[in-house]
Write a protein that holds these residues in place. Structure first.
Motif, PDB file in Angstrom:
ATOM      1  N   LEU A 162       8.389  -4.137  -7.444  1.00 18.63           N
ATOM      2  CA  LEU A 162       7.286  -5.070  -7.201  1.00 18.63           C
ATOM      3  C   LEU A 162       7.443  -5.553  -5.774  1.00 18.63           C
ATOM      4  N   ARG A 163       6.474  -5.204  -4.914  1.00 14.39           N
ATOM      5  CA  ARG A 163       6.633  -5.529  -3.497  1.00 14.39           C
ATOM      6  C   ARG A 163       5.447  -6.301  -2.965  1.00 14.39           C
ATOM      7  N   GLY A 164       5.692  -6.993  -1.870  1.00 10.85           N
ATOM      8  CA  GLY A 164       4.629  -7.724  -1.204  1.00 10.85           C
ATOM      9  C   GLY A 164       3.916  -6.825  -0.204  1.00 10.85           C
ATOM     10  N   ASN A 165       2.912  -7.395   0.471  1.00  7.56           N
ATOM     11  CA  ASN A 165       2.220  -6.651   1.504  1.00  7.56           C
ATOM     12  C   ASN A 165       3.157  -6.425   2.691  1.00  7.56           C
ATOM     13  N   PRO A 166       3.002  -5.320   3.398  1.00  5.61           N
ATOM     14  CA  PRO A 166       3.883  -5.082   4.544  1.00  5.61           C
ATOM     15  C   PRO A 166       3.635  -6.130   5.618  1.00  5.61           C
ATOM     16  N   ILE A 167       4.723  -6.532   6.273  1.00  2.58           N
ATOM     17  CA  ILE A 167       4.575  -7.520   7.332  1.00  2.58           C
ATOM     18  C   ILE A 167       5.036  -6.974   8.671  1.00  2.58           C
ATOM     19  N   LYS A 168       5.407  -5.717   8.713  1.00  5.25           N
ATOM     20  CA  LYS A 168       5.679  -5.076   9.991  1.00  5.25           C
ATOM     21  C   LYS A 168       5.212  -3.632   9.909  1.00  5.25           C
ATOM     22  N   GLU A 169       5.037  -3.020  11.105  1.00  3.14           N
ATOM     23  CA  GLU A 169       4.422  -1.699  11.139  1.00  3.14           C
ATOM     24  C   GLU A 169       5.402  -0.592  10.763  1.00  3.14           C
ATOM     25  N   ARG A 170       6.681  -0.811  11.090  1.00  3.45           N
ATOM     26  CA  ARG A 170       7.633   0.243  10.792  1.00  3.45           C
ATOM     27  C   ARG A 170       9.001  -0.355  10.504  1.00  3.45           C
ATOM     28  N   ALA A 171       9.797   0.382   9.750  1.00  3.34           N
ATOM     29  CA  ALA A 171      11.118  -0.107   9.329  1.00  3.34           C
ATOM     30  C   ALA A 171      12.173   0.907   9.749  1.00  3.34           C
ATOM     31  N   PRO A 172      13.321   0.438  10.260  1.00  5.19           N
ATOM     32  CA  PRO A 172      14.350   1.321  10.804  1.00  5.19           C
ATOM     33  C   PRO A 172      15.231   1.939   9.719  1.00  5.19           C
ATOM     34  N   VAL A 173      15.637   3.192   9.953  1.00  4.94           N
ATOM     35  CA  VAL A 173      16.500   3.903   9.001  1.00  4.94           C
ATOM     36  C   VAL A 173      17.532   4.707   9.775  1.00  4.94           C
ATOM     37  N   MET A 174      18.812   4.571   9.380  1.00  3.54           N
ATOM     38  CA  MET A 174      19.864   5.366  10.014  1.00  3.54           C
ATOM     39  C   MET A 174      20.624   6.132   8.929  1.00  3.54           C
ATOM     40  N   PHE A 175      20.931   7.411   9.210  1.00  7.71           N
ATOM     41  CA  PHE A 175      21.735   8.212   8.288  1.00  7.71           C
ATOM     42  C   PHE A 175      23.202   7.794   8.393  1.00  7.71           C
ATOM     43  N   LYS A 176      23.751   7.255   7.300  1.00  7.15           N
ATOM     44  CA  LYS A 176      25.192   6.987   7.252  1.00  7.15           C
ATOM     45  C   LYS A 176      25.926   8.191   6.679  1.00  7.15           C
ATOM     46  N   ASP A 190      -1.938  -2.281  -7.251  1.00  9.04           N
ATOM     47  CA  ASP A 190      -1.905  -2.755  -5.866  1.00  9.04           C
ATOM     48  C   ASP A 190      -2.977  -3.812  -5.665  1.00  9.04           C
ATOM     49  N   ASP A 191      -2.575  -5.069  -5.868  1.00  7.79           N
ATOM     50  CA  ASP A 191      -3.493  -6.194  -5.659  1.00  7.79           C
ATOM     51  C   ASP A 191      -3.142  -6.815  -4.307  1.00  7.79           C
ATOM     52  N   VAL A 192      -3.873  -6.394  -3.287  1.00  7.46           N
ATOM     53  CA  VAL A 192      -3.544  -6.816  -1.911  1.00  7.46           C
ATOM     54  C   VAL A 192      -3.720  -8.325  -1.755  1.00  7.46           C
ATOM     55  N   GLU A 193      -4.760  -8.876  -2.395  1.00  3.57           N
ATOM     56  CA  GLU A 193      -5.006 -10.334  -2.271  1.00  3.57           C
ATOM     57  C   GLU A 193      -3.848 -11.144  -2.800  1.00  3.57           C
ATOM     58  N   LYS A 194      -3.258 -10.698  -3.878  1.00  3.48           N
ATOM     59  CA  LYS A 194      -2.154 -11.449  -4.485  1.00  3.48           C
ATOM     60  C   LYS A 194      -0.791 -11.013  -3.935  1.00  3.48           C
ATOM     61  N   GLY A 195      -0.784 -10.003  -3.070  1.00  4.05           N
ATOM     62  CA  GLY A 195       0.500  -9.532  -2.534  1.00  4.05           C
ATOM     63  C   GLY A 195       1.369  -8.922  -3.593  1.00  4.05           C
ATOM     64  N   MET A 196       0.772  -7.974  -4.355  1.00  3.09           N
ATOM     65  CA  MET A 196       1.478  -7.418  -5.507  1.00  3.09           C
ATOM     66  C   MET A 196       1.232  -5.919  -5.621  1.00  3.09           C
ATOM     67  N   ARG A 197       2.191  -5.108  -5.142  1.00  2.00           N
ATOM     68  CA  ARG A 197       2.092  -3.671  -5.369  1.00  2.00           C
ATOM     69  C   ARG A 197       3.261  -3.300  -6.275  1.00  2.00           C
ATOM     70  N   ILE A 198       2.951  -2.506  -7.295  1.00  2.00           N
ATOM     71  CA  ILE A 198       4.011  -2.085  -8.228  1.00  2.00           C
ATOM     72  C   ILE A 198       4.065  -0.570  -8.215  1.00  2.00           C
ATOM     73  N   ARG A 199       5.268  -0.033  -8.026  1.00  2.00           N
ATOM     74  CA  ARG A 199       5.375   1.417  -8.043  1.00  2.00           C
ATOM     75  C   ARG A 199       6.672   1.851  -8.693  1.00  2.00           C
ATOM     76  N   LEU A 200       6.605   3.074  -9.225  1.00  2.00           N
ATOM     77  CA  LEU A 200       7.766   3.735  -9.819  1.00  2.00           C
ATOM     78  C   LEU A 200       8.388   4.608  -8.754  1.00  2.00           C
ATOM     79  N   ARG A 201       9.724   4.626  -8.729  1.00  2.00           N
ATOM     80  CA  ARG A 201      10.437   5.442  -7.764  1.00  2.00           C
ATOM     81  C   ARG A 201      11.408   6.316  -8.561  1.00  2.00           C
ATOM     82  N   MET A 202      11.319   7.638  -8.423  1.00  2.00           N
ATOM     83  CA  MET A 202      12.152   8.544  -9.219  1.00  2.00           C
ATOM     84  C   MET A 202      12.857   9.520  -8.299  1.00  2.00           C
ATOM     85  N   SER A 203      14.174   9.656  -8.407  1.00  2.00           N
ATOM     86  CA  SER A 203      14.896  10.572  -7.523  1.00  2.00           C
ATOM     87  C   SER A 203      14.753  12.001  -8.038  1.00  2.00           C
TER      88      SER A 203
END
Lengths: 248, 249
Positions: free
Chosen positions: B171-185, B78-91
């Motif tokens: 590989l994601r950038g820094n967040p640019i909003k406080e919250r993100a919407p989610v709806m159950f389909k 997580d390099d905040v200055e470079k806008g680079m967070r890397i994470r593994l996501r496992m179901s």
């Protein structure tokens, strides 16, 4: 269950397609899933593509639907839009330009060889509202762009991008604007449904010009004659498909 | 808290030498290079293992490693200055289809498994007032092992992992909003159970189609909520063994 009747002289693939009925307008998700499975079956069954191409070459109605465009050429292999099925074999040309566009119809596609960068676009402005249909009919090609559409590249923002490779499939509804940046020798099999609107939109990122594409009934005669594939071009395309081992 | 400890610790790995990513530029301008970064990292199994184990040693990274309802996440970088967070996501369970956007733009590599990727028509607004039927599918394709994609934070999509052990590297950038919407389909749990929506910034364990919540960043979550989601060392050890079994480490 789809039951195929054995009609003497009729290719099994055509008998199979004769049983297909896709309701794109009322159930896009179902039609999308089913059409991708159909494309997989056609590509996975030995001889089916060959039979479809032979049929397209010999059937006058299908032959006259083959078209050549700046970025792709295509042959129509099967056509029963009343049951939601028109099958086309696409071949990318040597031109590879960034042209965001949508389609008049919903469709699924499967890449047979080659690849392309596929982008989905979020339009910041609605070109359909800016340029109403009656006047848009005058602007049908890149030499006659629509002067009412003063769009800039940033008005068509990329929202999603991926590389589509051989074996990949995609389903897209008619209202999605996208770009397809093909590598050389890219061949796709496309299964489309009937037109859901009269016109579709296209934008050239290089010149920032936009124009419209209409169905055959509304096209100018100049536009039609420009697109219709000549016999020489059809033969060239056939040899190209053969070189790429798409057909024998 | 020292946010750069892991960067100093792993100064010799290629991630430390990368340039900042301009997430505001067109996706196609960085999709190729981001995909290369993810493939290079995923292909370097000793480095992957070093970074996963290193997350436990770095309080800053460790605080971001999570166990959620149907997936776990391990933050590797997580390099905040470079806008680079890397994470593994496992179901960890078959996932329901949730239509959502993200707080950030990102690039994703499928390391294991495959799933149908859904896209939805853009809406004038997408919030608690949006009806289930207003969220219309506009495109579908299948993401398979080895595929990458990049997606803008405004795009609406779903990537439900159908099987346990589906693994993505993000590989994601820094967040640019406080919250993100989610709806159950798709419904989750017993459809007759009441949705646990007392706080619509917490993902519910039960939900009906059309139920809605917001995904928020760690800074908006309570200490108790963070503690609930914090990955345990036992779980990290489990994933190291599991990822080795999958041939990913």
């Amino acid at each position: 269950m789809n039951v195929m009747k054995n009609t003497p002289g009729k290719a099994p693939v055509c008998e199979f397609l004769d049983t297909v009925n896709l309701d794109w307008a009322n159930d896009f998700e179902q039609a999308a899933e089913e059409s991708r499975a159909i494309l997989q079956q056609i590509c996975g069954t030995p001889g089916w593509l060959d039979d479809l191409f032979t049929h397209a070459e010999q059937d006058a109605e299908l032959r006259e639907k083959a078209e050549g465009h700046q970025l792709l050429d295509y042959i129509v292999l099967y056509d029963k839009l009343d049951r939601g099925v028109r099958l086309r074999l696409h071949l990318s040309t040597e031109d590879h330009l960034q042209r965001p566009h949508d389609h008049r119809f919903d469709f699924s596609t499967r890449v047979l060889c080659g690849s392309y960068e596929h982008c989905l676009i979020i339009p910041r402005l609605d070109p359909y509202k800016i340029s109403p249909e009656p006047q848009a009919i005058h602007y049908q090609d890149r030499f006659n762009p629509d002067p009412n559409l003063n769009l800039l590249n940033e008005d068509l923002q990329e929202s999603f991008v991926r590389q589509v490779k051989s074996g990949s499939t995609l389903s897209l509804s008619n209202n999605v604007i996208h770009t397809v940046k093909t590598a050389a020798d890219t061949v796709s099999l496309v299964l489309r449904g009937p037109a859901r609107k009269n016109r579709s939109f296209i934008f050239d990122r290089g010149s920032e010009a936009a124009w419209w594409r209409f169905g055959a009934a509304d096209e100018t005669s100049a536009r039609r004659s420009d697109k219709v594939m000549s016999d020489a071009k059809f033969q060239q395309s056939k040899e190209h498909f053969q070189r790429l081992n798409i057909i024998k | 808290m020292d946010t750069n400890k892991h960067i100093a610790t792993h100064w010799d790995c290629f991630l430390a030498d990368l340039n900042a990513i301009d997430w505001e530029s067109p996706l196609s301008s960085f999709h190729g290079s981001n995909s290369e970064i993810l493939r290079k990292l995923a292909g370097d199994k000793p480095l992957m293992k070093r970074l996963i184990l290193g997350a436990l040693e770095d309080p800053y990274l460790w605080s971001k490693c999570e166990e959620d309802i149907n997936e776990d996440k391990i933050v590797l970088w997580d390099d905040v200055e470079k806008g680079m967070r890397i994470r593994l996501r496992m179901s960890t369970q078959p996932q329901q289809r949730l239509a959502h956007s993200h707080r950030f733009t990102f690039t994703n590599l499928v390391m294991r498994g495959s799933y149908t990727h859904w896209h939805y028509d853009r809406l004038p607004s997408f919030d608690e007032k949006t009806r289930l039927d207003d969220v219309k599918t506009s495109a579908q394709h299948v993401d398979r092992e080895g595929d990458t994609f990049s997606i803008h934070h405004e795009a609406l999509h779903s990537t439900p992992f159908p099987e346990n052990g589906t693994v993505s590297l993000v590989l994601r950038g820094n967040p640019i909003k406080e919250r993100a919407p989610v709806m159950f389909k798709e419904a989750r749990g017993r459809t007759d159970a009441l949705a646990d929506l007392r706080n619509n910034e917490i993902e519910p364990e039960h939900a009906q189609k059309g139920d809605f919540f917001w995904r928020v960043g760690e800074d908006r979550e309570s200490t108790s909520r963070r503690a609930e989601r914090q990955m345990t060392q036992e779980k990290l050890d489990f994933w190291v063994k599991e990822l080795e079994k999958f041939g990913l480490l």
